[in-house]
Every structure is written in C-alpha cells, then in structure tokens.
Design a protein around this motif. Structure first.
Motif, PDB file in Angstrom:
ATOM      1  N   ASP A   1       5.426  -4.859   9.838  1.00 21.57           N
ATOM      2  CA  ASP A   1       4.559  -4.421  10.853  1.00 21.57           C
ATOM      3  C   ASP A   1       4.247  -2.830  10.570  1.00 21.57           C
ATOM      4  OD1 ASP A   1       3.207  -2.998  12.908  1.00 21.57           O
ATOM      5  OD2 ASP A   1       4.496  -3.536  14.504  1.00 21.57           O
ATOM      6  N   ILE A   2       3.045  -2.540  10.105  1.00 20.76           N
ATOM      7  CA  ILE A   2       2.616  -1.342   9.444  1.00 20.76           C
ATOM      8  C   ILE A   2       2.940  -0.235  10.374  1.00 20.76           C
ATOM      9  CG2 ILE A   2       0.235  -1.504  10.438  1.00 20.76           C
ATOM     10  CD1 ILE A   2      -0.597  -0.007   7.776  1.00 20.76           C
TER      11      ILE A   2
ATOM     12  N   LEU B   1       0.912  -1.631   4.615  1.00 19.53           N
ATOM     13  CA  LEU B   1       0.440  -2.917   4.433  1.00 19.53           C
ATOM     14  C   LEU B   1       0.824  -3.670   3.140  1.00 19.53           C
ATOM     15  CD1 LEU B   1      -3.354  -2.975   5.298  1.00 19.53           C
ATOM     16  CD2 LEU B   1      -1.539  -3.826   6.500  1.00 19.53           C
TER      17      LEU B   1
ATOM     18  N   PRO C   1      -3.551  -8.888   5.487  1.00 18.75           N
ATOM     19  CA  PRO C   1      -2.514  -8.533   4.901  1.00 18.75           C
ATOM     20  C   PRO C   1      -1.074  -8.615   5.917  1.00 18.75           C
ATOM     21  CG  PRO C   1      -4.178  -6.940   4.468  1.00 18.75           C
ATOM     22  CD  PRO C   1      -4.449  -7.866   5.659  1.00 18.75           C
TER      23      PRO C   1
ATOM     24  N   GLY D   1       1.982  -7.003   7.763  1.00 16.55           N
ATOM     25  CA  GLY D   1       1.949  -5.601   8.573  1.00 16.55           C
ATOM     26  C   GLY D   1       1.001  -5.621   9.347  1.00 16.55           C
ATOM     27  N   THR D   2      -0.287  -6.575   9.328  1.00 21.76           N
ATOM     28  CA  THR D   2      -1.237  -6.413  10.245  1.00 21.76           C
ATOM     29  C   THR D   2      -0.855  -6.898  11.580  1.00 21.76           C
ATOM     30  OG1 THR D   2      -2.697  -6.849   8.332  1.00 21.76           O
ATOM     31  CG2 THR D   2      -3.779  -6.835  10.580  1.00 21.76           C
TER      32      THR D   2
ATOM     33  N   SER E   1       0.922  -1.090   0.170  1.00 21.73           N
ATOM     34  CA  SER E   1       0.054   0.135  -0.049  1.00 21.73           C
ATOM     35  C   SER E   1       0.915   1.237  -0.041  1.00 21.73           C
ATOM     36  CB  SER E   1      -0.919   0.141   1.317  1.00 21.73           C
ATOM     37  OG  SER E   1      -0.191   0.228   2.378  1.00 21.73           O
TER      38      SER E   1
ATOM     39  N   GLY F   1       4.856   1.518   8.059  1.00 24.22           N
ATOM     40  CA  GLY F   1       3.834   2.368   7.451  1.00 24.22           C
ATOM     41  C   GLY F   1       3.300   1.882   6.306  1.00 24.22           C
TER      42      GLY F   1
END
Lengths: 105, 520
Positions: free
Chosen positions: B384-385, B391, B434, B436-437, B345, B389
């Motif tokens: 990890d988002i 996904l 996704p 990163g969640t 993203s 930052g």
C-alpha cells in the motif's frame, strides 16, 4: 529541464495545476498541495496535468497516493488535460482504469 | 576528484607569499624613490649653501686685489695686511694670506699675514700655481699637503696689475667637520670632494669617519662651481627623510601578508580536509547502499535446461540514493521456471526495503505453485503506497523449458521484448495496476517461444528519457535489439545496455534475458 510548478487558483471548487517535470524531486511539494486541496474541496479536487512535460514512476505514485487519500475521505480526484504521453504512460502502467480517461477535463 | 588538503594549503601559501613579497617590494620601491627624491632636494639645497660659502672665501681675495689695483704699481702692503688680518687667524676663514707681485716669470711675495703658508716662495708648485692664477679669470683652488698638514690653497690674480693673492685654509687632520643642526646639512651625512670625482684623494671635508667613505645606501650628489674646478657634494640621509609610515609600510605589508597567508592556508587546509571527509563519507554511503542493492540480486542463475540466462543491473549515475530495480529467476519442478523483473518507485534505502519485500513475497507465491496472475493478485493486497510510500511495478512469468511456453502477468511494468532470429516484437500484455495501488486482479498472457528466441525483460530506466514519450524509447529498444547480431543472452543484454544507456542517466536499470535453446 522544465521546472516543476504548482498553481492553485482561487475559487469555490478547489483545484490545482502542475507543470514541468513531475519526478521524485517534485513529489513532496505536489503531495502537500494536493492533500491540502483534498482537505478543502467539498467533494472533488481537480488536478490539471496539461503542462506536465514528463512524469516518472514517483510522479505516478504521488497521483496514486492522492487518489487513495481521496477515497479514504469519501472524495474524488479528477485529472484534467492529461497530455497524450502521460495518458500513454497510464496505459502502460495499468493505471488508466484507476484515473479514468481524464483527457477531456 | 577530491583535492588533497596539503596541495590546496601549499598553493594558497605560494600565491599569498608571492603577492605579499610583491606588494612589500612595491611599497619599498615607492619609499626608496620618495627617499631618493627628498635626498636630492636636500642635497641641492646644501649645494646652494655651499655656493654661498664659496663666495665668502672668494670675496676677501677679490677685495684685496681691488685695493692693490687702486694702490698702483708698487702696491700697498699695509692695506693688504689690514684687510686680510680680519680674515686670518684661529677660528677665521684662513690660516694665512700672502700678496704676490709678478716680475716677468718670477713671483715675489711682498706681504704675508698669519701662519707660515705651506706654499713657500720659490717652490715650483707655488710658481706654477700663481702662473695658473694669472691665466684664470676666476680664483683657483688646489689641495696642498706638506708633512702632516693639509690645506686648501686659494689664489686669485689680476693680470693687468701683476698682483696675486693666495690664502690657505687648513683641513683638519681627520677631515671631519661638525654640522650645525639648523643648517641645510642637518639631516645629511656628507662628503665634499674637490674636483669632479668622489675619490678618497680628493676628499675635502666630511662629517663621517673618512674610513667609512664612500657613503653607502641611498646617496645623492651635486656639483658646485669652485674657482677653476668644482666641488662634488655626496650625501646620504642620516635618518629616514619621508613619512614614517612610508618607511614602515613594506614591513607592515610583509608581516600582515605572511600572517594572512598562513591563516588562509590553514583555513584552506581545514576546508579541503573537511570536504574530503564529506566526500569520502558520501562515497562510503553510496557504496553501502549499492552493496545492499546488489546483495538482494541473484549472485548466480539457476541451471535450467534449454535456457540461456543473462542479467545486468546498472546503478543510476548520481546521488547516494539507489533505486529499487530488481530481477529474479528460480527453477520450479518439472522443468519449469519462474522469473520476475520489477521496479520500485523512488529511491533510497526505503525503496530498496520495499523491493526486498516485493521480491521475496512474489518468489514465495511462485514457489508455492501460484500462477503469475494469482501471485500479483495476492501481492496487490499486501502493498500500500499510503503506508510505505512506493509503487512497485513487476513483470512476473512462469516458463516451461521443455516446450518454450511462457505465461506472464504484468503489474504496470513495460512489456517484454521477444527477439527472434527474423525480427522483434513486444509481447502484448494487459497491464494491471502497480503493487501499492490497491487490491487488483491481473490478466495472464501466454505465448510460445521458438528455438533461439530470447525474451528480454527490463525496467523503464533502459527506455525512459525525459524529452520523449515511452513508446519512442520502446521503439529504440526494439530497433537496437533487431539490429544486433548476437548469439547469446549475455551478448544481447550487453549490447542493449551499452547502446541505450547514457553515462549521465539518473535511473537504475535491470535487464533479464532468457534465450530458449530447446527444440520442438
């Protein structure tokens, strides 16, 4: 193109309502408002998605970030009035479980 | 399109100069019109003064005639002499005056005052001049030249008494006259002509060198009755008659306009050049990002038995920032292969960095022999988002080129499309969250391709439109693929991209197609 707008009504229980196109351009503004909401909320920050016309992966990412931030603080984010198209996108992207059904409010 | 600075500068200069010249010309024209009008007013005043002066010429002649009429048929030469002596002499009106009496056709001079007149008794011209005077109701005028002398001769006659008066006024050899500063002629150069035409031969007097005539530049003329003829007065201004600003305005406008045009032209040049530089920089930056992005995509596909592979990446239409879409396919042992289509993203170098990390992490687990579901599960702990930052959605699969069997796992990615000879269908997957969640587990889906079937994996840029939900876009893709008559993976990819992709689409697109050509 629907403009992205955030409303934060006054009240005891902190909440915010977003409307319009929730995309990359809206992420920064949303994160600022939502993290502020989390700071002030006692336990739950309610985010009303009822007027969202479009959300992309960046918007989804922002929701995920706010949810993770809530967990880190021992709080909770509840999405309300989730439009069917957004709800469907949660399904496709495997996020339904993370956000709950959400459509009831 | 970047505009060339020189073209802009020249355009501004041309427009500016045209406007400058036009306004200067207009101001000049206004000034000239004003000047012409003022000159005509002054000339008419001068004409009036001239008429008055003519009365002074005529008056002594009329008076003398009246005296002779009273005197009777014999006349009174002494009265004539007394009267005209006051008008004749150096510095006076005339140089000479004569009294004539008509006897039939003969003209007899009976008295004369002053210098010897150029018009002598007995000359044919003198006789005809006098006869003409008897035939005229007013006094008459004629220019007379004899040797080097020029004079203007005046004559007035009274037919009832038979008396006629002539007088001559010499014209200076250079025909120049001084001008009184307080007179109506003070601001004018002038030339006075006897008769209606301003011919050199008819010149009476002027205040400029006769050789410089006729007067040039702004001129005006007026006619004044003069006996049986007219005087033509031609004038030009000695100096500017109107307001000084009116005279200087055209020059001021011209200089100011040229300076302003030069400034505007220079500024336009600088601005355009600056803008061009920015556009070039912008283009270079975008070019760099896109090259980085493409460098991270496979340059060629591995040779896998029974598998026809095709892929395409299309960058978003606008902005420097590129997206983080990717695809990848690698050969494993025993005729197996692994593939990934993913989408990070957001946009920009950060997104591409996350993409590179996701791509190589997933690939490493797959090469290490992990299943797609296990690979995604392990990766979910590494992204990890909150930290990076972004996904990352990914569709990960492992296939067997000998049997057509494919196992896939899905981290929030659109499900792939199976394109068979007899129809199309989306593979039903159970998408997990996704990357990163947060840590997650993923479910596997296994299916077997029939010979000639193509598995079409893609990122959401191919189906997503802002005005509709995701299913509508997915259905459009299914319809497009079903309606295609294609015989290779490459043709299917090209058909799908060219049909569904709009030129102004903002999102990137990655498409990977694998056509299984095996037999069971």
């Amino acid at each position: 193109m629907a403009e992205f707008v955030i409303e934060t009504p006054a009240g005891a229980r902190r909440s915010l309502a977003v409307s319009g196109e929730f995309d990359l351009a809206a992420v920064e503004e949303f994160l600022s408002a939502a993290l502020g909401c989390l700071e002030d909320a006692a336990d739950v920050c309610e985010i009303d998605l009822g007027a969202v016309t479009f959300i992309d992966s960046s918007g989804l990412g922002a929701l995920v970030r706010v949810r993770k931030a809530a967990h880190d603080r021992g709080k909770e984010v509840v999405l309300t009035n989730v439009p069917p198209a957004v709800s469907r996108l949660f399904e496709v992207t495997g996020l339904t479980e993370a956000f709950g059904t959400g459509s009831g409010g | 399109m970047p505009r060339r600075p020189l073209v802009v500068a020249v355009s501004i200069a041309v427009v500016g100069l045209v406007l400058t010249v036009a306004s200067s010309w207009a101001a000049g024209r206004v000034d000239r019109n004003t000047e012409q009008r003022l000159l005509q007013v002054q000339t008419d005043q001068a004409g009036t003064v001239l008429s008055t002066a003519i009365l002074l010429v005529q008056q002594p002649l009329s008076t003398a005639l009246s005296v002779e009429k009273v005197a009777g048929p014999m006349g009174d030469t002494s009265a004539f002499t007394n009267l005209m002596s006051a008008q004749v002499g150096a510095g006076k009106m005339f140089e000479s005056a004569s009294l004539w009496q008509r006897h039939g056709h003969r003209m007899k001079r009976i008295a004369q005052v002053g210098d010897a007149p150029l018009m002598r008794p007995g000359d044919k011209t003198t006789v005809s001049f006098l006869q003409h005077a008897f035939g005229s109701k007013t006094f008459i005028v004629r220019a007379v030249t004899h040797d080097a002398h020029s004079s203007i001769a005046y004559a007035q006659a009274d037919a009832s008494t038979g008396f006629a008066i002539t007088a001559e006024r010499s014209v200076p050899a250079n025909r120049r006259a001084r001008v009184d500063n307080n007179s109506a002629f003070a601001q004018l150069n002038y030339a006075i002509y006897i008769g209606p035409k301003a011919d050199a031969a008819a010149l009476s007097t002027t205040d400029v060198a006769p050789s410089s005539l006729p007067l040039a530049g702004t001129t005006a003329r007026t006619k004044v009755p003069f006996g049986d003829t007219v005087l033509t007065l031609v004038t030009s201004p000695r100096e500017h008659l109107g307001a000084p600003l009116s005279q200087r305005l055209p020059l001021i406008l011209l200089i100011g306009g040229v300076l302003f045009t030069a400034f505007a032209s220079g500024a336009g040049y600088q601005l355009t050049r600056g803008r061009q530089a920015v556009e070039t920089l912008y283009g270079e930056q975008r070019d760099l990002s896109e090259r980085l992005q493409r460098a991270l995509l496979p340059q060629s596909h591995p040779a896998i038995p029974n598998l026809d592979i095709a892929a395409e990446y299309v960058a978003g239409a606008q902005g420097v920032d590129i997206g983080g879409d990717w695809y990848s396919i690698v050969g494993l042992d025993d005729g197996r292969y692994a593939f990934v289509v993913g989408d990070v993203s957001g946009r920009g170098i950060d997104a591409v960095t996350v993409m590179a990390r996701a791509r190589f992490t997933i690939r490493a687990y797959l090469l290490d022999g992990h299943s797609p579901a296990a690979t995604l599960g392990k990766c979910s702990r590494q992204f990890d988002i909150s930290e990076d930052g972004h996904l990352t959605t990914a569709l990960v699969g492992v296939g067997d080129s000998r049997t057509g069997e494919v196992t896939i796992a899905n981290a929030g990615h659109p499900a792939p499309l199976l394109v068979r000879r007899d129809g199309v269908e989306f593979v039903t997957t159970t998408p997990g969250p996704p990357l990163g969640t947060g840590a997650a587990t993923y479910a596997s889906t296994t299916f077997t391709m029939t010979p000639g079937t193509t598995l079409l994996c893609f990122t959401d840029g191919l189906v997503e439109r802002r005005t509709e939900d995701i299913d509508t876009g997915m259905q459009r893709l299914a319809t497009t693929a079903a309606g295609a008559t294609v015989s290779s993976a490459d043709e299917l990819v090209h058909h799908a991209v060219s049909t569904l992709r709009t030129d102004d689409a903002r999102d990137d697109v990655a498409v990977l197609a694998m056509r299984w050509a095996g037999a069971r």
